[in-house]
Design an enzyme around this catalytic site. Structure first.
Site, PDB file in Angstrom:
ATOM      1  N   ARG A 235       0.862  -1.191   0.000  1.00 24.50           N
ATOM      2  CA  ARG A 235       0.000   0.000   0.000  1.00 24.50           C
ATOM      3  C   ARG A 235       0.890   1.230   0.000  1.00 24.50           C
ATOM      4  NH1 ARG A 235      -2.304   0.935   5.354  1.00 24.50           N
ATOM      5  NH2 ARG A 235      -0.778   2.618   5.270  1.00 24.50           N
ATOM      6  N   HIS A 239      -3.620   4.478   4.426  1.00 24.44           N
ATOM      7  CA  HIS A 239      -4.754   3.550   4.460  1.00 24.44           C
ATOM      8  C   HIS A 239      -5.977   4.190   3.808  1.00 24.44           C
ATOM      9  CE1 HIS A 239      -7.834   0.803   5.780  1.00 24.44           C
ATOM     10  NE2 HIS A 239      -8.477   1.831   6.296  1.00 24.44           N
ATOM     11  N   TYR A 248       3.956   5.467  11.332  1.00 21.74           N
ATOM     12  CA  TYR A 248       4.119   4.079  11.796  1.00 21.74           C
ATOM     13  C   TYR A 248       4.941   3.188  10.872  1.00 21.74           C
ATOM     14  CZ  TYR A 248      -0.010   3.541   8.754  1.00 21.74           C
ATOM     15  OH  TYR A 248      -0.875   3.567   7.700  1.00 21.74           O
TER      16      TYR A 248
END
Ligand SMILES: Cc1ncc(C[n+]2csc(CCOP(=O)(O)OP(=O)(O)O)c2C)c(N)n1
Length: 334
Positions: A235, A239, A248
């Site tokens: 990805r 998100h 993160y």
């Protein structure tokens, strides 16, 4: 190979341009939410090309672009993101939650994994009714932790449902990396526990994804049962429009995956084979951009669904309390 590869490329470019536009529209406050499929376009595009129009598709967040490959009108598709009256779901779903009966694409719920048993149920119905339909259902790596995943694979395996599970392993479930999601991050191996053949394919090679989907669909259609395809990808974006991945994860890994862009790969192959040149590629960009500009205009300018439509599609016969509420609401708006 040349015409199919060009067709594949055209769909990939169209999806990428649309996805980038939706990111912009969300940033401009014109669309409320967007779940980008950047870098993961291979699976939705390949699904549209691999399956028969009568097959059913159950997308997750990043695959509804398959509707466009199946010929769904772009302005209607975009109308769902704007919640305008061109949207057949009447603005009732969150943006990025497209569906249309016209192209056999079932509505997705934000509740992760719910589409999996639904797809198996529909596949079993097709089997019982001796219809040749195949159901293809998408999931992310995170969805493999949901009980619905296990129930769906178990039912599919036991009853040999004509179903293809496609797991887009983009290596993150929001901020949770796949290694923390599953003690075995070779997700395709989970299929064996339910008696399904499982295969991992390079999800950033659209031609490999297409070939794998074609053979899984043929297998299901021939009565040889369900299968599980893991598309290993990444990805590259957040998100969703509500996320900041730099908090993160190590974005140098993202940069390495950006260099493995699936569309650039197909483009390179076309250029090397002499099936595409720079002027025709530029002409394609222009053509697709103009189509997109026009569709955005049409979708955004359509008025919102009428307030009275709020009460439609809930009951076959409207019960007294909704009759009363509708009268009160519509009366107060005069
Ligand atoms: C049942 C359920 N649990 C948790 C969530 C919150 N949630 C929304 S998206 C998401 C991650 C999904 O990850 P994945 O299945 O890998 O798909 P991706 O978004 O990466 O394509 C989670 C945990 C949810 N929507 N539904």
């Amino acid at each position: 190979m040349s015409a199919p590869r060009l067709e594949l490329y055209r769909h990939l470019r169209r999806v990428r341009l649309l996805d980038e536009r939706l990111v912009q529209l969300q940033r401009q406050g014109r669309v409320a939410f967007h779940g980008s499929c950047a870098g993961q376009e291979a699976a939705p595009v390949a699904a549209g090309l691999a399956l028969e129009p009568s097959d059913w598709i159950f997308p997750a967040l990043r695959e509804s672009y398959v509707m466009l490959v199946r010929g769904y009108p772009l302005a209607r598709y975009l109308a769902q993101d704007f919640g305008s009256s061109l949207d057949p779901s009447k603005g009732r779903q969150m943006p990025s939650h497209q569906s249309a009966r016209a192209v056999n694409v079932v509505s997705w719920s934000s509740c992760i994994g719910t589409q999996l048993p639904q797809a198996v149920g529909m596949a079993l119905a097709a089997k019982h009714q001796r219809k040749p339909h195949v159901c293809m259902v998408f999931l992310g790596d995170g969805a493999t932790s949901h009980p619905d995943f296990h129930a769906a694979l178990n039912f599919a395996g036991v009853f040999r449902a004509p179903c293809v599970f496609v797991c887009q392993n983009n290596q993150f479930a929001i901020s949770v990396p796949v290694e923390r999601q599953s003690a075995n991050s070779l997700l395709y191996q989970k299929a064996a526990a339910y008696g399904l053949p499982g295969e991992r394919v390079d999800g950033n090679d659209p031609e490999l994804v297409l070939a794998a989907m074609r053979s899984a669909a043929a297998r299901a259609r021939a009565g040889d049962g369900p299968s599980f395809l893991e598309c290993l990808t990444y990805r590259v974006g957040p998100h969703s429009s509500s996320d900041d991945p730099s908090r993160y994860r190590d974005e140098t890994v993202t940069a390495a995956w950006l260099a493995r862009d699936p569309i650039a790969l197909v483009r390179r192959r076309l250029l090397e084979a002499g099936e595409l040149d720079e002027p025709s590629d530029d002409a394609l960009t222009l053509e697709l951009t103009e189509e997109l500009d026009e569709a955005v205009r049409a979708a955004e300018q359509a008025p919102p669904p009428p307030v009275s439509s709020l009460f439609d599609d809930v009951y076959a016969k409207r019960p007294w309390h909704l009759v009363e509420q509708a009268a009160e609401l519509l009366g107060s708006r005069r």
